[in-house]
Write an enzyme that holds these catalytic residues in place. Structure first.
Site, PDB file in Angstrom:
ATOM      1  N   ASP A  64     -14.814 -81.784  18.196  1.00  0.00           N
ATOM      2  CA  ASP A  64     -15.896 -82.625  17.668  1.00  0.00           C
ATOM      3  C   ASP A  64     -16.488 -81.973  16.426  1.00  0.00           C
ATOM      4  O   ASP A  64     -17.186 -80.962  16.507  1.00  0.00           O
ATOM      5  CB  ASP A  64     -16.974 -82.807  18.740  1.00  0.00           C
ATOM      6  CG  ASP A  64     -18.073 -83.760  18.295  1.00  0.00           C
ATOM      7  OD1 ASP A  64     -17.975 -84.312  17.176  1.00  0.00           O
ATOM      8  OD2 ASP A  64     -19.039 -83.942  19.064  1.00  0.00           O
ATOM      9  N   LEU A  65     -16.212 -82.554  15.262  1.00  0.00           N
ATOM     10  CA  LEU A  65     -16.707 -81.995  14.005  1.00  0.00           C
ATOM     11  C   LEU A  65     -18.181 -82.325  13.760  1.00  0.00           C
ATOM     12  O   LEU A  65     -18.745 -81.907  12.747  1.00  0.00           O
ATOM     13  CB  LEU A  65     -15.863 -82.498  12.833  1.00  0.00           C
ATOM     14  CG  LEU A  65     -14.385 -82.091  12.849  1.00  0.00           C
ATOM     15  CD1 LEU A  65     -13.679 -82.597  11.601  1.00  0.00           C
ATOM     16  CD2 LEU A  65     -14.238 -80.585  12.968  1.00  0.00           C
ATOM     17  N   ARG A  95     -21.033 -81.275   3.910  1.00  0.00           N
ATOM     18  CA  ARG A  95     -22.124 -81.608   4.835  1.00  0.00           C
ATOM     19  C   ARG A  95     -21.817 -81.142   6.253  1.00  0.00           C
ATOM     20  O   ARG A  95     -22.733 -80.841   7.034  1.00  0.00           O
ATOM     21  CB  ARG A  95     -22.393 -83.111   4.810  1.00  0.00           C
ATOM     22  CG  ARG A  95     -22.982 -83.605   3.496  1.00  0.00           C
ATOM     23  CD  ARG A  95     -23.528 -85.020   3.619  1.00  0.00           C
ATOM     24  NE  ARG A  95     -22.482 -86.016   3.838  1.00  0.00           N
ATOM     25  CZ  ARG A  95     -21.809 -86.604   2.866  1.00  0.00           C
ATOM     26  NH1 ARG A  95     -22.039 -86.283   1.589  1.00  0.00           N
ATOM     27  NH2 ARG A  95     -20.899 -87.520   3.130  1.00  0.00           N
ATOM     28  N   HIS A 130      -8.050 -97.921  -1.257  1.00  0.00           N
ATOM     29  CA  HIS A 130      -6.751 -97.698  -0.648  1.00  0.00           C
ATOM     30  C   HIS A 130      -5.701 -97.644  -1.754  1.00  0.00           C
ATOM     31  O   HIS A 130      -5.997 -97.901  -2.930  1.00  0.00           O
ATOM     32  CB  HIS A 130      -6.417 -98.799   0.360  1.00  0.00           C
ATOM     33  CG  HIS A 130      -7.060 -98.601   1.698  1.00  0.00           C
ATOM     34  ND1 HIS A 130      -6.772 -97.532   2.520  1.00  0.00           N
ATOM     35  CD2 HIS A 130      -7.995 -99.341   2.354  1.00  0.00           C
ATOM     36  CE1 HIS A 130      -7.486 -97.622   3.631  1.00  0.00           C
ATOM     37  NE2 HIS A 130      -8.251 -98.708   3.549  1.00  0.00           N
ATOM     38  N   ASP A 159      -0.305 -93.573  -2.066  1.00  0.00           N
ATOM     39  CA  ASP A 159      -0.502 -92.696  -0.907  1.00  0.00           C
ATOM     40  C   ASP A 159       0.498 -91.547  -0.864  1.00  0.00           C
ATOM     41  O   ASP A 159       0.119 -90.388  -0.682  1.00  0.00           O
ATOM     42  CB  ASP A 159      -0.371 -93.505   0.392  1.00  0.00           C
ATOM     43  CG  ASP A 159      -1.649 -94.252   0.750  1.00  0.00           C
ATOM     44  OD1 ASP A 159      -2.667 -94.066   0.051  1.00  0.00           O
ATOM     45  OD2 ASP A 159      -1.631 -95.025   1.720  1.00  0.00           O
TER      46      ASP A 159
END
Length: 379
Positions: A64-65, A95, A130, A159
């Site tokens: 869990d970041l 952050r 995207h 991508d």
């Protein structure tokens, strides 16, 4: 094992180019540990993680970041890593407490790979996007397609071509440099930058005044009759790329067109008429009949195959370009090395499948691991 054996990569779970970059590194032997979410995120196209081939050859730890304990655990993993790869918007890892400066205090030799579409700075840096948006802005999408409209080239150009491959190259270069300097650095791989570099030859053509700014007006964009896709009598298609004079001569011979009637090959005013003639000829036979006549010749010819057809083509089968591993048909690793061979070692791991193993190998005690589980920082 592959040439990157011994290189340890921590991948912060994301989608698209970041995972593809880390797949390339893992295929080449790197030990890639993917940090997955505790709860699956909404990625726009839900799928069984067993079929996420971009995660092959990796291990997965669910951390869990958003918890201080989870961040502390990741920082501890980074202490003995060579590379961190993240694909969040600029400022997110800062952050979280996992920005480049945070990680440098833990491991000064760490190579910090950042994958974004717009880059770490600039007016659009914080905007969502995207592949289709990045290649549109970089000018690639505007050059691909018919005169009427651009054609979306899957998500291969942005991508993977302009993003993941450039990031992988940058990471390998930075790792090599760090072994000399003892210092890590940030590798900023922005798709708009990578796609622009992919168009270097087009820019060169523009510079010498040989590129017409529009689709289907140039040699490589479908306008040239000798570098084009043609429909066959069975509604399928073939691709010819007879650019060189000797190849163009053979194309005319095998299609039964008299060279004396077509004019100069590279004179654009001759192209529309020849293209119509070739289109008419190619519609007289099926795709398989044209393959029997041209495949393997110097025409520079290939059938246009679907992905399902392509994997069964004799050439790809002979080279083992597409293989079956753990019951799933997939591309084999590339490129190929003569001595340190890349290989498929493991299927895509379920999220969190290796959490315990990864923590134990990083030196966490049983009590520390139990505490992490109790705080729900890992799963």
């Amino acid at each position: 094992m592959g040439p990157l054996q011994g290189v340890k990569v921590i991948e912060l779970g994301a989608i698209g180019p970041g995972p593809f970059c880390c797949m390339l590194l893992a295929d080449m032997g790197a030990d890639v540990i993917r940090i997955d979410r505790m709860v699956p995120a909404d990625l726009g196209s839900p799928a069984d993680p067993r079929f996420n081939l971009l995660n092959r050859n990796k291990r997965s730890a669910a951390i869990d970041l958003k918890s201080p304990e989870g961040i502390a655990a990741v920082r501890r993993l980074l202490a003995n890593a060579d590379v961190l790869v993240e694909g969040f918007r600029p400022g997110v890892t800062e952050r979280l407490g996992l920005g480049p400066k945070d990680c440098e205090t833990v491991n000064p030799r760490l190579v910090y790979g950042r994958m974004t579409g717009w880059g770490q700075d600039g007016p659009l840096a914080q905007a969502a996007g995207h592949d289709i948006n990045y290649i549109a802005l970089a000018g690639a999408l505007g050059a691909i397609g018919t005169k009427d409209r651009p054609t979306v080239p899957l998500n291969l150009v942005g991508d993977y071509g302009g993003g993941a491959v450039f990031l992988a190259l940058g990471i390998v270069a930075a790792v090599l440099e760090s072994r000399t300097s003892g210092r890590g650095q940030v590798v900023d791989a922005a798709m708009v930058d990578g796609v622009s570099v992919l168009m270097t030859s087009l820019y060169a053509t523009l510079a010498r005044g040989a590129w017409r700014d529009g689709r289907e007006q140039n040699m490589l964009d479908g306008a040239a009759p000798f570098y084009c896709v043609y429909e066959t009598s069975d509604g399928k298609h073939v691709a010819v790329g007879s650019i060189e004079a000797r190849f163009f001569k053979e194309l005319l011979e095998r299609t039964g067109i008299d060279p004396a009637t077509v004019g100069a090959q590279h004179e654009q005013r001759n192209w529309p008429a020849l293209r119509e003639r070739l289109a008419a000829v190619f519609r007289t036979k099926t795709r398989d009949e044209w393959c029997a006549l041209m495949e393997g010749s110097d025409v520079c010819f290939a059938p246009v195959l679907s992905p399902v057809e392509a994997r069964e083509h004799p050439h790809l089968r002979a080279r083992g370009s597409v293989v079956e591993f753990a019951g799933i048909v997939q591309p084999a690793p590339a490129p190929r090395f003569g001595r340190t061979r890349s290989e498929l070692r493991s299927s895509p791991a379920l999220p969190g499948a290796h959490t315990l193993e990864v923590l134990e190998q990083a030196g966490f005690s049983a009590a520390e691991i139990e505490a992490l589980h109790a705080s729900k920082a890992v799963g």
